[in-house]
Design an enzyme around this catalytic site. Structure first.
Site, PDB file in Angstrom:
ATOM      1  N   ASN A  58       0.710  -1.115   0.046  1.00  0.00           N
ATOM      2  CA  ASN A  58      -0.100   0.024  -0.026  1.00  0.00           C
ATOM      3  C   ASN A  58       0.704   1.238   0.102  1.00  0.00           C
ATOM      4  O   ASN A  58       0.563   2.259  -0.561  1.00  0.00           O
ATOM      5  CB  ASN A  58      -0.917  -0.154   1.279  1.00  0.00           C
ATOM      6  CG  ASN A  58      -1.593   1.358   1.453  1.00  0.00           C
ATOM      7  OD1 ASN A  58      -2.565   1.859   0.738  1.00  0.00           O
ATOM      8  ND2 ASN A  58      -0.843   2.051   2.428  1.00  0.00           N
ATOM      9  N   TYR A  95       4.273   9.232 -11.065  1.00  0.00           N
ATOM     10  CA  TYR A  95       3.322   8.729 -10.363  1.00  0.00           C
ATOM     11  C   TYR A  95       2.115   7.705 -11.237  1.00  0.00           C
ATOM     12  O   TYR A  95       2.232   6.548 -11.072  1.00  0.00           O
ATOM     13  CB  TYR A  95       2.043   9.800  -9.738  1.00  0.00           C
ATOM     14  CG  TYR A  95       0.980   9.082  -8.720  1.00  0.00           C
ATOM     15  CD1 TYR A  95       1.660   8.681  -7.320  1.00  0.00           C
ATOM     16  CD2 TYR A  95      -0.088   9.016  -8.996  1.00  0.00           C
ATOM     17  CE1 TYR A  95       0.551   8.051  -6.652  1.00  0.00           C
ATOM     18  CE2 TYR A  95      -0.970   8.387  -8.248  1.00  0.00           C
ATOM     19  CZ  TYR A  95      -0.596   7.859  -6.934  1.00  0.00           C
ATOM     20  OH  TYR A  95      -1.407   7.456  -6.179  1.00  0.00           O
TER      21      TYR A  95
HETATM   22  P1  NAI Z   1      -0.847   8.852   2.735  1.00  0.00           P
HETATM   23  O1  NAI Z   1       0.233   9.529   2.175  1.00  0.00           O
HETATM   24  O2  NAI Z   1      -1.941   9.340   3.714  1.00  0.00           O
HETATM   25  O3  NAI Z   1       0.112   7.461   3.682  1.00  0.00           O
HETATM   26  C1  NAI Z   1       0.979   6.816   3.112  1.00  0.00           C
HETATM   27  C2  NAI Z   1       1.714   6.003   4.153  1.00  0.00           C
HETATM   28  O4  NAI Z   1       2.784   5.327   3.610  1.00  0.00           O
HETATM   29  C3  NAI Z   1       2.033   6.783   5.337  1.00  0.00           C
HETATM   30  O5  NAI Z   1       2.020   6.383   6.550  1.00  0.00           O
HETATM   31  C4  NAI Z   1       3.851   6.932   4.910  1.00  0.00           C
HETATM   32  O6  NAI Z   1       4.426   7.059   6.050  1.00  0.00           O
HETATM   33  C5  NAI Z   1       4.004   5.500   4.247  1.00  0.00           C
HETATM   34  N1  NAI Z   1       5.021   5.617   3.508  1.00  0.00           N
HETATM   35  C6  NAI Z   1       5.571   6.486   2.820  1.00  0.00           C
HETATM   36  N2  NAI Z   1       6.887   6.120   2.206  1.00  0.00           N
HETATM   37  C7  NAI Z   1       7.187   5.087   2.691  1.00  0.00           C
HETATM   38  C8  NAI Z   1       8.187   3.999   2.478  1.00  0.00           C
HETATM   39  N3  NAI Z   1       9.264   4.408   1.753  1.00  0.00           N
HETATM   40  N4  NAI Z   1       8.165   3.150   3.142  1.00  0.00           N
HETATM   41  C9  NAI Z   1       7.104   2.667   4.203  1.00  0.00           C
HETATM   42  N5  NAI Z   1       6.040   3.421   4.191  1.00  0.00           N
HETATM   43  C10 NAI Z   1       5.955   4.703   3.389  1.00  0.00           C
HETATM   44  O7  NAI Z   1      -1.306   8.096   1.387  1.00  0.00           O
HETATM   45  P2  NAI Z   1      -2.738   7.441   1.125  1.00  0.00           P
HETATM   46  O8  NAI Z   1      -3.522   8.430   0.615  1.00  0.00           O
HETATM   47  O9  NAI Z   1      -3.171   6.875   2.318  1.00  0.00           O
HETATM   48  O10 NAI Z   1      -2.262   6.247  -0.136  1.00  0.00           O
HETATM   49  C11 NAI Z   1      -2.132   4.986   0.268  1.00  0.00           C
HETATM   50  C12 NAI Z   1      -1.912   4.284  -1.113  1.00  0.00           C
HETATM   51  O11 NAI Z   1      -3.324   4.529  -1.864  1.00  0.00           O
HETATM   52  C13 NAI Z   1      -0.813   4.735  -2.198  1.00  0.00           C
HETATM   53  O12 NAI Z   1       0.009   3.787  -2.672  1.00  0.00           O
HETATM   54  C14 NAI Z   1      -1.477   5.881  -2.840  1.00  0.00           C
HETATM   55  O13 NAI Z   1      -0.661   6.223  -4.068  1.00  0.00           O
HETATM   56  C15 NAI Z   1      -2.564   4.995  -3.127  1.00  0.00           C
HETATM   57  N6  NAI Z   1      -3.656   5.816  -3.657  1.00  0.00           N
HETATM   58  C16 NAI Z   1      -4.136   6.814  -2.880  1.00  0.00           C
HETATM   59  C17 NAI Z   1      -5.504   7.798  -3.420  1.00  0.00           C
HETATM   60  C18 NAI Z   1      -5.826   8.990  -2.576  1.00  0.00           C
HETATM   61  O14 NAI Z   1      -6.654   9.583  -3.195  1.00  0.00           O
HETATM   62  N7  NAI Z   1      -5.500   9.045  -1.336  1.00  0.00           N
HETATM   63  C19 NAI Z   1      -5.962   7.595  -4.743  1.00  0.00           C
HETATM   64  C20 NAI Z   1      -5.343   6.411  -5.457  1.00  0.00           C
HETATM   65  C21 NAI Z   1      -4.422   5.605  -4.665  1.00  0.00           C
END
Ligand code: NAI
Length: 258
Positions: A91, A156
């Site tokens: 994720n 991205y």
């Molecule tokens: P967020 O930014 O709220 O949370 C991301 C999490 O990943 C954070 O806890 C961060 O510390 C962790 N993280 C970042 N880099 C890391 C690394 N190198 N190693 C381990 N952990 C790491 O992001 P969100 O919105 O919860 O997104 C989660 C997933 O869903 C991502 O892959 C994002 O691309 C995808 N996504 C999100 C969307 C959205 O609208 N929020 C839409 C489509 C996909």
């Protein structure tokens, strides 16, 4: 413990907040033992406490998904603590917004390192562990932007498109080797998390204006909530989806239907 993934052991990357947090909490509520893996130790420990407070079982693992040794250790820690690994949710993801002619190579590489190298490394170490467990389910969190393009997020989009086809290639590999390992991708629309709040501030000036504009892009008329992604991941992680592999599940309010 009863539930739709009762008795299973899961590792979720990027589970300290947002979508990953919601997935961790939901899988635990449905009976899985959950490894909350993230670079954010404080947020990750809070998620573990949230799960334990309601009687679930969880542990925090410090994991930078770009670090191969950390992945090896994380999977080993899950096997030694929970006895096996049944579910991996790749994720963790980041976005860097820049027009293609201004994007620094280091920023392009940073996005690729987390979003696709991280998924590759997690899969590389999960597959042998799942073979030892007699099968498993890998769920890769891609995006609507792994299905369609958008301006100023070329890195991205490239990384999330790569996740989509990596998923299918590994699904074929694991489907044909009799390992019982399934691999699927999930493609969220805009979901209300810190990542999207940042998009709203940057592109629209403030969060309410941004939310209203992003909502218009979804035929259902609103953006999504993390729990709505967790529900799809739960299905793919559970045995209910045992005939599903190599698939791409859009949970996007119709964004990519047009
Ligand atoms: P967020 O930014 O709220 O949370 C991301 C999490 O990943 C954070 O806890 C961060 O510390 C962790 N993280 C970042 N880099 C890391 C690394 N190198 N190693 C381990 N952990 C790491 O992001 P969100 O919105 O919860 O997104 C989660 C997933 O869903 C991502 O892959 C994002 O691309 C995808 N996504 C999100 C969307 C959205 O609208 N929020 C839409 C489509 C996909």
């Amino acid at each position: 413990m009863t539930g739709r993934v009762a008795g299973k052991a899961a590792l979720i990357s990027g589970a300290a907040t947002g979508i990953g947090q919601s997935i961790a909490v939901r899988l635990a509520a449905e009976g899985a033992r959950v490894a909350v893996a993230d670079i954010d130790a404080e947020g990750g420990s809070d998620v573990v406490a949230e799960i334990e407070q309601v009687g679930g079982e969880a542990m925090f693992i410090a994991l930078d998904v770009t670090d191969e040794d950390a992945w090896r250790d994380a999977v080993a820690a899950v096997e030694s603590t929970f006895g096996k690994l049944d579910i991996l949710v790749n994720n963790a993801g980041i976005a860097i917004v820049e027009s293609v002619d201004k994007m620094a190579l280091k920023d392009w590489r940073a996005v690729m390192a987390v979003n696709i190298d991280g998924v590759f490394l997690g899969t590389k170490y999960a597959v042998p562990a799942m073979r030892r467990a007699g099968g498993g389910s890998i769920v890769n969190v891609s995006s609507i932007l792994g299905l369609v393009g958008e301006a100023k997020v070329s890195a991205y989009c490239a990384s999330k498109g790569a996740v989509r086809l990596f998923t299918k290639a590994v699904a074929l590999e694991c489907g044909r080797d009799g390992s019982g390992i399934r691999v699927n991708s999930v493609h969220p629309g805009y979901i209300h998390t810190a990542m999207v709040e940042e998009t709203c501030r940057r592109d629209f000036g403030d969060i309410p204006t941004g939310m209203a504009e992003l909502s218009k892009a979804h035929p259902i008329g609103r953006i999504g909530q993390p729990a709505e992604i967790a529900a799809g991941v739960l299905y793919l992680a559970s045995d209910e989806s045992k005939f599903v592999t190599g698939s791409e599940l859009a949970i996007d309010g119709g964004y990519t239907a047009a």
